[in-house]
Design an enzyme around this catalytic site. Structure first.
Site, PDB file in Angstrom:
ATOM      1  N   THR A 126       0.835  -1.203   0.000  1.00 12.96           N
ATOM      2  CA  THR A 126       0.000   0.000   0.000  1.00 12.96           C
ATOM      3  C   THR A 126       0.867   1.249   0.000  1.00 12.96           C
ATOM      4  O   THR A 126       1.997   1.231   0.497  1.00 12.96           O
ATOM      5  CB  THR A 126      -0.949   0.023   1.216  1.00 12.96           C
ATOM      6  OG1 THR A 126      -1.782   1.182   1.142  1.00 12.96           O
ATOM      7  CG2 THR A 126      -0.180   0.045   2.531  1.00 12.96           C
ATOM      8  N   ARG A 127       0.328   2.317  -0.585  1.00 13.24           N
ATOM      9  CA  ARG A 127       0.959   3.638  -0.522  1.00 13.24           C
ATOM     10  C   ARG A 127      -0.040   4.656   0.028  1.00 13.24           C
ATOM     11  O   ARG A 127       0.207   5.858  -0.024  1.00 13.24           O
ATOM     12  CB  ARG A 127       1.450   4.090  -1.898  1.00 13.24           C
ATOM     13  CG  ARG A 127       0.451   3.975  -3.022  1.00 13.24           C
ATOM     14  CD  ARG A 127       0.944   4.615  -4.304  1.00 13.24           C
ATOM     15  NE  ARG A 127       0.164   5.780  -4.647  1.00 13.24           N
ATOM     16  CZ  ARG A 127      -0.954   5.755  -5.360  1.00 13.24           C
ATOM     17  NH1 ARG A 127      -1.429   4.605  -5.798  1.00 13.24           N
ATOM     18  NH2 ARG A 127      -1.602   6.860  -5.630  1.00 13.24           N
ATOM     19  N   HIS A 163      -7.895   1.621   6.107  1.00 15.35           N
ATOM     20  CA  HIS A 163      -9.139   1.771   6.862  1.00 15.35           C
ATOM     21  C   HIS A 163      -9.703   0.381   7.160  1.00 15.35           C
ATOM     22  O   HIS A 163      -9.032  -0.639   6.936  1.00 15.35           O
ATOM     23  CB  HIS A 163     -10.122   2.633   6.072  1.00 15.35           C
ATOM     24  CG  HIS A 163      -9.588   3.995   5.757  1.00 15.35           C
ATOM     25  ND1 HIS A 163      -9.460   4.978   6.712  1.00 15.35           N
ATOM     26  CD2 HIS A 163      -9.104   4.519   4.607  1.00 15.35           C
ATOM     27  CE1 HIS A 163      -8.938   6.064   6.164  1.00 15.35           C
ATOM     28  NE2 HIS A 163      -8.708   5.807   4.901  1.00 15.35           N
ATOM     29  N   HIS A 203      -9.566  -2.432   4.490  1.00 21.59           N
ATOM     30  CA  HIS A 203      -8.250  -3.024   4.258  1.00 21.59           C
ATOM     31  C   HIS A 203      -7.913  -4.051   5.348  1.00 21.59           C
ATOM     32  O   HIS A 203      -7.355  -5.110   5.068  1.00 21.59           O
ATOM     33  CB  HIS A 203      -7.182  -1.932   4.214  1.00 21.59           C
ATOM     34  CG  HIS A 203      -7.417  -0.884   3.183  1.00 21.59           C
ATOM     35  ND1 HIS A 203      -7.904   0.361   3.493  1.00 21.59           N
ATOM     36  CD2 HIS A 203      -7.257  -0.908   1.837  1.00 21.59           C
ATOM     37  CE1 HIS A 203      -8.022   1.070   2.386  1.00 21.59           C
ATOM     38  NE2 HIS A 203      -7.638   0.330   1.374  1.00 21.59           N
ATOM     39  N   ARG A 259      -6.914  -4.551  -7.849  1.00 23.92           N
ATOM     40  CA  ARG A 259      -7.409  -4.030  -9.129  1.00 23.92           C
ATOM     41  C   ARG A 259      -6.574  -2.795  -9.474  1.00 23.92           C
ATOM     42  O   ARG A 259      -6.306  -1.949  -8.632  1.00 23.92           O
ATOM     43  CB  ARG A 259      -8.876  -3.647  -9.036  1.00 23.92           C
ATOM     44  CG  ARG A 259      -9.822  -4.826  -8.837  1.00 23.92           C
ATOM     45  CD  ARG A 259     -11.266  -4.362  -8.680  1.00 23.92           C
ATOM     46  NE  ARG A 259     -11.862  -3.923  -9.939  1.00 23.92           N
ATOM     47  CZ  ARG A 259     -12.029  -2.657 -10.314  1.00 23.92           C
ATOM     48  NH1 ARG A 259     -11.608  -1.676  -9.543  1.00 23.92           N
ATOM     49  NH2 ARG A 259     -12.603  -2.355 -11.448  1.00 23.92           N
TER      50      ARG A 259
END
Length: 575
Positions: free
Chosen positions: A199-200, A204, A207, A293
């Site tokens: 992740t970047r 929340h 996730h 995605r």
């Protein structure tokens, strides 16, 4: 058991060269050197610690060409991303960068010697081909293509490196694991299966639910492995994000999750990047990797179409699954179901069942406006952290660049605007006039284009720092070149804190009027040759094509211009 490194051997160069590090350090002091860029520093760190295994240095021409054309090193090993050390023509000449040369690679933050490279070759490259092959299009709407076009220098230098020391960090040291350290940590905890999550962005509840679900289905543990090197311009800064990750790790079942930071410079290369990310996580010991995605996609191209298809990344990772030997976990879109008070995969929810979600755009709107963020979407600790770093618009800093000819009126507009903003109150207002960072107009002097650009870089640094602190910054240099204005804009957008608020005001007063009303005789001195490189006389002014506002003192009064700028700020919610 941790996964086998890519290529079979973890190339931990710091450990390999530890016994000769003192000797290398002594040698480095007598060598010519290359001071790395921020991206090169990120790349070198992952070369040195083994994150880019099987690489042992920056790619030579044979490896670079093969990677661009086939996603493989020259020896056939799968590796989709060119890892290159770019240098200028002047560097090649002045430093003596030739095959066989040994050069010190230095940290741009403190000039410390990190490694010695033995040059194999120095080669030119085709920017258009690299953009088209690696990123899918030669389109500067793609941040990596823009970087390639505007910041990458003339040549690439290939060669293996020897490690003098690891790259040093002073922030979040407890979460900065090398591949060797993380593998040892997994072994100590007896973790046999590890699902890595890339992740970047802030995380929340969705996730957390997605990663927990992925781990439980595979009887595995979770590695939350966010990028804290270079990400997409405008992303949430890594300090804020790490505080968010710390808060959300407490919400995982006891013993399930581990947070570790990845010092990667992302390229946002979609499918190729997904394969690259999988290789890196494999080197860090993960056995499974979540691919989302439009994984690592940069968004829309210049025609308003996504650069990559939503499942292109998953398809390319699947294509190479036998070579990657890390199991891909397709990202499942999770949505909140009020009737059961939980998150469920979107494709498993029956028709007609009510669901709730908040888009990224809506979340940013709520953060900026102070509107409530429901607890079903995120955790109180996460929201609190985001609100601390992202104040409402009227508390955010901004930069106004007033650009135009000398004596165009930009200085008096800047001073009048400062007064107007002081009258409104709410934030400090800093004024940067002339060609330097001084707070008053400078007497015009002879400047070359490079000197003028260097001055804009200094102004950019000061303006960005002030803006990050919530100040209003009014900068009024001539800024005749588009490259300099773009540098200032990029600096503010990427490093200027919440909002990255930047506006270019073109003071388009005609040159003839500026010269006619020049009471100080500066234009006369320039035409007589006393001042060299003067914009409008023997240096060209490139008019902005993307100005937020165009004004002209021959047809508008100063109060009218100031009022139009204030209205621009008001429209954007900043005053």
């Amino acid at each position: 058991m941790a996964n086998i490194p890519h290529g079979g051997i973890l190339k931990d160069l710091v450990a390999r060269d530890e016994h000769i590090s003192a000797q290398l350090r002594e040698e480095a002091a007598g060598l010519k050197d290359i001071v790395l860029t921020e991206r090169q520093l990120c790349d070198l760190e992952l070369i040195l610690n083994g994150g880019f295994s099987p690489l042992e240095g920056f790619m030579n021409e044979a490896d670079y060409t093969s990677v661009v054309d086939t996603l493989r090193l020259a020896d056939g090993t799968l590796f989709p991303m060119p890892i290159t050390l770019d240098v200028s023509h002047a560097d090649v000449q002045n430093v003596g960068i030739t095959a066989g040369a040994r050069l010190t690679l230095r940290d741009p933050r403190d000039d410390s010697a990190l490694a010695i490279i033995t040059v194999e070759d120095v080669y030119s490259f085709d920017r258009v081909k690299e953009a088209a092959q690696v990123f899918g299009a030669d389109d500067i709407a793609h941040p990596a293509v823009k970087y390639l076009r505007k910041q990458v220098k003339d040549y690439y230098v290939g060669g293996k490196v020897q490690a003098i020391q690891a790259v040093q960090h002073f922030d979040y040291v407890a979460y900065r694991y090398t591949p060797t350290e993380l593998r040892a940590h997994f072994k100590k905890l007896a973790w046999r299966k590890v699902v890595a999550f890339q992740t970047r962005n802030p995380m929340h509840r969705a996730h957390r639910e997605l990663t927990v679900r992925a781990a439980r289905q595979r009887q595995a543990n979770v590695l939350v492995h966010p990028v804290v090197g270079l990400t997409k311009p405008g992303d949430v800064d890594h300090y804020t994000r790490v505080r968010v990750y710390q808060a959300i790790m407490a919400k995982y079942p006891n013993g399930m999750g581990q947070l570790a930071l990845l010092p990667l410079a992302m390229r946002m290369a979609g499918p190729r990047e997904a394969v690259w990310h999988a290789i890196i996580r494999k080197n860090y010991g993960a056995t499974h990797f979540i691919v989302g995605r439009d994984h690592a996609g940069p968004g829309k191209n210049s025609q308003g179409v996504d650069f990559y298809g939503p499942y292109d990344a998953q398809e390319l990772v699947s294509k190479f699954k036998d070579e990657l030997q890390i199991e891909m976990v397709p990202f499942q879109m999770m949505t909140y179901v009020p009737s059961s008070d939980d998150y469920q995969p979107t494709d498993e929810i029956a028709a007609g069942v009510q669901t709730l979600d908040i888009s990224g755009t809506e979340l940013r709107r709520r953060l900026k406006s102070g509107a409530p963020i429901p607890d079903w979407f995120s955790y109180d600790a996460v929201v609190k952290t985001l609100r601390e770093s992202y104040p409402p618009r009227d508390k955010q800093g901004f930069v106004l660049l007033l650009t135009g000819y000398y004596n165009s009126g930009k200085d008096i507009i800047a001073k009048a605007l400062q007064t107007a903003l002081y009258e409104q109150g709410g934030r400090s207002v800093s004024l940067l006039l002339g060609e330097s960072v001084r707070g008053d107009s400078d007497a015009p002097t002879s400047l070359t284009p490079e000197e003028r650009h260097a001055n804009l870089e200094k102004i950019s640094f000061v303006a960005t720092e002030l803006t990050r602190s919530g100040a209003a910054v009014i900068a009024a240099p001539t800024a005749p070149e588009e490259r300099s204005r773009a540098y200032l804009k990029d600096s503010v957008v990427s490093g200027g804190g919440a909002g990255g608020n930047y506006f270019c005001i073109h003071v388009a007063t005609p040159l003839e009027h500026c010269e006619k009303t020049d009471r100080r005789g500066v234009y006369s001195k320039a035409r007589s040759g006393d001042i060299k490189g003067f914009v409008g006389v023997d240096a060209q002014y490139e008019a902005p094509t993307d100005a937020s506002l165009v004004v002209d003192t021959t047809s508008q009064s100063i109060p009218e211009i100031v009022h139009s700028i204030v209205l621009l700020l008001e429209t954007n919610g900043l005053v």
